[in-house]
Enzyme design. Structure first.
Site, PDB file in Angstrom:
ATOM      1  N   PRO A 182      27.156  73.803  56.397  1.00 61.55           N
ATOM      2  CA  PRO A 182      26.914  74.516  55.136  1.00 61.55           C
ATOM      3  C   PRO A 182      28.053  74.460  54.103  1.00 61.55           C
ATOM      4  O   PRO A 182      27.909  74.989  53.006  1.00 61.55           O
ATOM      5  CB  PRO A 182      26.691  75.958  55.601  1.00 61.55           C
ATOM      6  CG  PRO A 182      27.385  76.060  56.905  1.00 61.55           C
ATOM      7  CD  PRO A 182      27.332  74.717  57.544  1.00 61.55           C
ATOM      8  N   TYR A 224      36.130  79.605  48.668  1.00 63.64           N
ATOM      9  CA  TYR A 224      36.196  78.845  49.917  1.00 63.64           C
ATOM     10  C   TYR A 224      37.650  78.898  50.372  1.00 63.64           C
ATOM     11  O   TYR A 224      38.540  78.436  49.649  1.00 63.64           O
ATOM     12  CB  TYR A 224      35.797  77.380  49.694  1.00 63.64           C
ATOM     13  CG  TYR A 224      34.314  77.185  49.408  1.00 63.64           C
ATOM     14  CD1 TYR A 224      33.791  77.372  48.126  1.00 63.64           C
ATOM     15  CD2 TYR A 224      33.438  76.806  50.422  1.00 63.64           C
ATOM     16  CE1 TYR A 224      32.436  77.191  47.882  1.00 63.64           C
ATOM     17  CE2 TYR A 224      32.080  76.617  50.178  1.00 63.64           C
ATOM     18  CZ  TYR A 224      31.592  76.815  48.905  1.00 63.64           C
ATOM     19  OH  TYR A 224      30.244  76.641  48.668  1.00 63.64           O
ATOM     20  N   HIS A 255      26.598  80.284  38.165  1.00 68.17           N
ATOM     21  CA  HIS A 255      28.022  80.223  38.509  1.00 68.17           C
ATOM     22  C   HIS A 255      28.630  78.997  37.851  1.00 68.17           C
ATOM     23  O   HIS A 255      28.156  77.883  38.051  1.00 68.17           O
ATOM     24  CB  HIS A 255      28.206  80.166  40.027  1.00 68.17           C
ATOM     25  CG  HIS A 255      28.085  81.517  40.667  1.00 68.17           C
ATOM     26  ND1 HIS A 255      28.798  81.896  41.763  1.00 68.17           N
ATOM     27  CD2 HIS A 255      27.335  82.594  40.319  1.00 68.17           C
ATOM     28  CE1 HIS A 255      28.500  83.142  42.078  1.00 68.17           C
ATOM     29  NE2 HIS A 255      27.594  83.579  41.222  1.00 68.17           N
ATOM     30  N   LYS A 277      24.608  72.307  50.646  1.00 67.54           N
ATOM     31  CA  LYS A 277      23.645  71.234  50.369  1.00 67.54           C
ATOM     32  C   LYS A 277      22.316  71.344  51.138  1.00 67.54           C
ATOM     33  O   LYS A 277      21.338  70.699  50.752  1.00 67.54           O
ATOM     34  CB  LYS A 277      24.269  69.860  50.696  1.00 67.54           C
ATOM     35  CG  LYS A 277      25.325  69.413  49.707  1.00 67.54           C
ATOM     36  CD  LYS A 277      24.684  68.894  48.434  1.00 67.54           C
ATOM     37  CE  LYS A 277      25.660  68.700  47.306  1.00 67.54           C
ATOM     38  NZ  LYS A 277      25.794  69.867  46.403  1.00 67.54           N
ATOM     39  N   TYR A 300      29.400  68.817  44.190  1.00 70.42           N
ATOM     40  CA  TYR A 300      28.999  70.191  44.488  1.00 70.42           C
ATOM     41  C   TYR A 300      27.786  70.596  43.637  1.00 70.42           C
ATOM     42  O   TYR A 300      26.847  71.220  44.149  1.00 70.42           O
ATOM     43  CB  TYR A 300      30.178  71.143  44.246  1.00 70.42           C
ATOM     44  CG  TYR A 300      29.921  72.545  44.746  1.00 70.42           C
ATOM     45  CD1 TYR A 300      30.181  72.894  46.066  1.00 70.42           C
ATOM     46  CD2 TYR A 300      29.416  73.531  43.897  1.00 70.42           C
ATOM     47  CE1 TYR A 300      29.941  74.177  46.544  1.00 70.42           C
ATOM     48  CE2 TYR A 300      29.167  74.813  44.352  1.00 70.42           C
ATOM     49  CZ  TYR A 300      29.438  75.133  45.674  1.00 70.42           C
ATOM     50  OH  TYR A 300      29.197  76.398  46.140  1.00 70.42           O
TER      51      TYR A 300
HETATM   52  C1  PHB Z   1      25.738  81.398  51.094  1.00 72.32           C
HETATM   53  O1  PHB Z   1      25.833  82.181  50.152  1.00 72.32           O
HETATM   54  O2  PHB Z   1      25.035  81.665  52.081  1.00 72.32           O
HETATM   55  C2  PHB Z   1      26.490  80.108  51.035  1.00 72.32           C
HETATM   56  C3  PHB Z   1      27.099  79.735  49.855  1.00 72.32           C
HETATM   57  C4  PHB Z   1      27.812  78.549  49.793  1.00 72.32           C
HETATM   58  C5  PHB Z   1      27.910  77.747  50.925  1.00 72.32           C
HETATM   59  C6  PHB Z   1      27.288  78.123  52.116  1.00 72.32           C
HETATM   60  C7  PHB Z   1      26.574  79.330  52.174  1.00 72.32           C
HETATM   61  O3  PHB Z   1      28.635  76.604  50.874  1.00 72.32           O
END
Ligand code: PHB
Ligand code: APR
Length: 411
Positions: A296, A204, A75, A300, A390
């Site tokens: 989450p 997000y 990504h 991380k 990130y």
């Molecule tokens: C996930 O795909 O489970 C996931 C991806 C990014 C995050 C948290 C969870 O920040």
């Protein structure tokens, strides 16, 4: 009681324990993994899905990256949506070439278990560790039961890779152990479905109704999350209610494209920040979720576990290569520097992207977090700061005392 001997007893067969076991074995360091649950249970857990480059490199080093290379999806960016308005963060451009890889933790665990099964290293499943003996001097041991038989493993070191609810951390005496914790007033409700992801890159979403995340596991499997109250139960959320709420929180153009389908898994995870100091006591080393939890939002958790493994592997391999015992003392400070950095980033992202009080829509703190998020998203330097954290910072290297070894880089 049956007695076994090894160099490193590893408690827990999550990604931390398995990756450590694999790296140590490749360096000729014998280890035994002891896991409370069955293999089937370990492989049924749906967890994170974004790997930093440092983690990907470690999986290559452990010889477990074949499927990741074939199936992992690089990504190059993420979206942040604020009340439906999308901002793009081109991670690759903002960080001079760094990217993240989308590959589920369940897949990582499966690959590591397959590699372990193909090696000569011993593992015990359905074998909860009940006792940790960690004397000031002399040999450590752990005790567990497996199929009605009591076992003792005598070892040089114990790696506590047994997650947040394990037995390792509480075995550090109260007057030595310091714990730092913040529990957030909301959780994430996750849903996995065999539907194509709504977007090529993660979105997000900050929204007045609460946070949402559009993530994925592959081109045909999606993972979505909704911020929910701590009082909510999974049973309160039918698939239909989930999809309806997600559509309201996604940007309009994405909501229009959303393909829905039956959930394969649905669960609520509470959000927590937690750190235990120190991460080493005598012969015991805490690794991954046993030592720290992050919310989450910054992706991380798994990556932090991997950087602990990298640090523990460095000090243990240096020690077995002839470095004095003091080399081991670098583990806890080295890890904690990175841990607090990740805690700060995860807490910051969580604070900026969530509404803390879903009842009261215009609290002062909410306005501050709106303003802060907009401030960072509306200029290049701000986006760069988010992007660099990130994708993950490079791993620190330990210092070797022995001049003979100082010459060579630790592999
Ligand atoms: C996930 O795909 O489970 C996931 C991806 C990014 C995050 C948290 C969870 O920040
Ligand atoms: N004896 C043996 N095994 C135990 C015991 C015990 N007494 N207590 C816990 N375990 C096992 C659990 O059953 C679990 O399989 O330890 C394992 C810990 O694994 P994880 O919780 O996955 O922790 P870790 O390997 O550190 O993984 C890092 O990153 O994305 C995050 O939280 C996510 O799991 C992920 C973590």
């Amino acid at each position: 009681m049956k007695t076994l001997n090894t160099q490193v007893a590893i408690i827990g067969s999550g990604p931390s324990g398995l990756l450590l076991g694999q790296l140590l074995a490749q360096h000729g360091i014998d280890n035994i993994v002891i896991e409370r649950s069955s293999v089937e249970h370990v492989l049924s857990r749906i967890r994170a899905g974004i790997l930093e480059q440092g983690f990907v490199d470690l999986l290559h080093q452990a010889g477990c990256a074949k499927r990741l290379t074939e199936q992992g999806i690089e990504h190059h960016g993420i979206y942040v949506s604020v009340d439906g308005q999308k901002h793009h963060l081109n991670l690759k451009l903002l960080t001079q070439g760094k990217v993240v890889t989308c590959y589920g933790q369940t897949e990582v665990t499966q690959d590591l278990i397959a590699a372990r099964n193909a090696s000569a290293q011993r593992s015990f499943y359905s074998a909860p560790v009940t006792e940790i003996h960690n004397p000031e001097r002399g040999q450590a041991h752990v005790e567990f039961e497996h199929q009605g038989q009591a076992y003792r493993i005598q070892c040089d070191f114990i790696a506590g890779c047994d997650g947040f609810h394990g037995v390792s951390r509480p075995s550090i005496p109260n007057d030595i152990r310091r714990e730092f914790e913040r529990v957030y007033p909301f959780g994430w409700l996750g849903l996995l479905s065999d539907t194509p992801p709504v977007s090529e890159e993660l979105i997000y979403c900050k929204h007045p109704r609460g946070f949402a995340l559009a993530s994925q596991r592959s081109l045909t499997r999606s993972r979505y999350y909704l911020q929910v109250s701590n009082q909510d139960r999974v049973e309160d959320w039918s698939d239909e209610r989930f999809w309806q709420e997600l559509k309201r929180r996604l940007p309009e153009q994405d909501a229009a494209k959303l393909q829905t389908g039956p959930s394969i898994e649905k669960s609520i995870a509470p959000l927590r920040s937690f750190v235990c100091e120190p991460m080493q006591y005598r012969q015991l080393f805490l690794v991954g979720d046993a030592a720290h939890i992050v919310p989450p939002t910054g992706a991380k958790g798994l990556n932090l576990a991997a950087s602990d493994v990298a640090a523990l592997y460095q000090v243990l391999s240096a020690y077995y290569d002839g470095e004095p015992r003091e080399v081991l003392d670098q583990y806890s400070p080295l890890c904690l520097r990175r841990v607090w950095n990740a805690e700060r980033f995860s807490w910051w992202m969580t604070s900026m992207l969530h509404h803390f009080d879903q009842q009261e829509s215009c609290s002062f703190l909410d306005r501050m977090s709106d303003s802060e998020l907009n401030f960072y998203l509306e200029n290049q330097a701000g986006k760069q700061l988010i992007a660099e954290q990130y994708v993950g910072l490079p791993y620190d290297q330990i210092t070797l005392c022995n001049s003979l070894h100082a010459e060579k880089t630790i592999k």
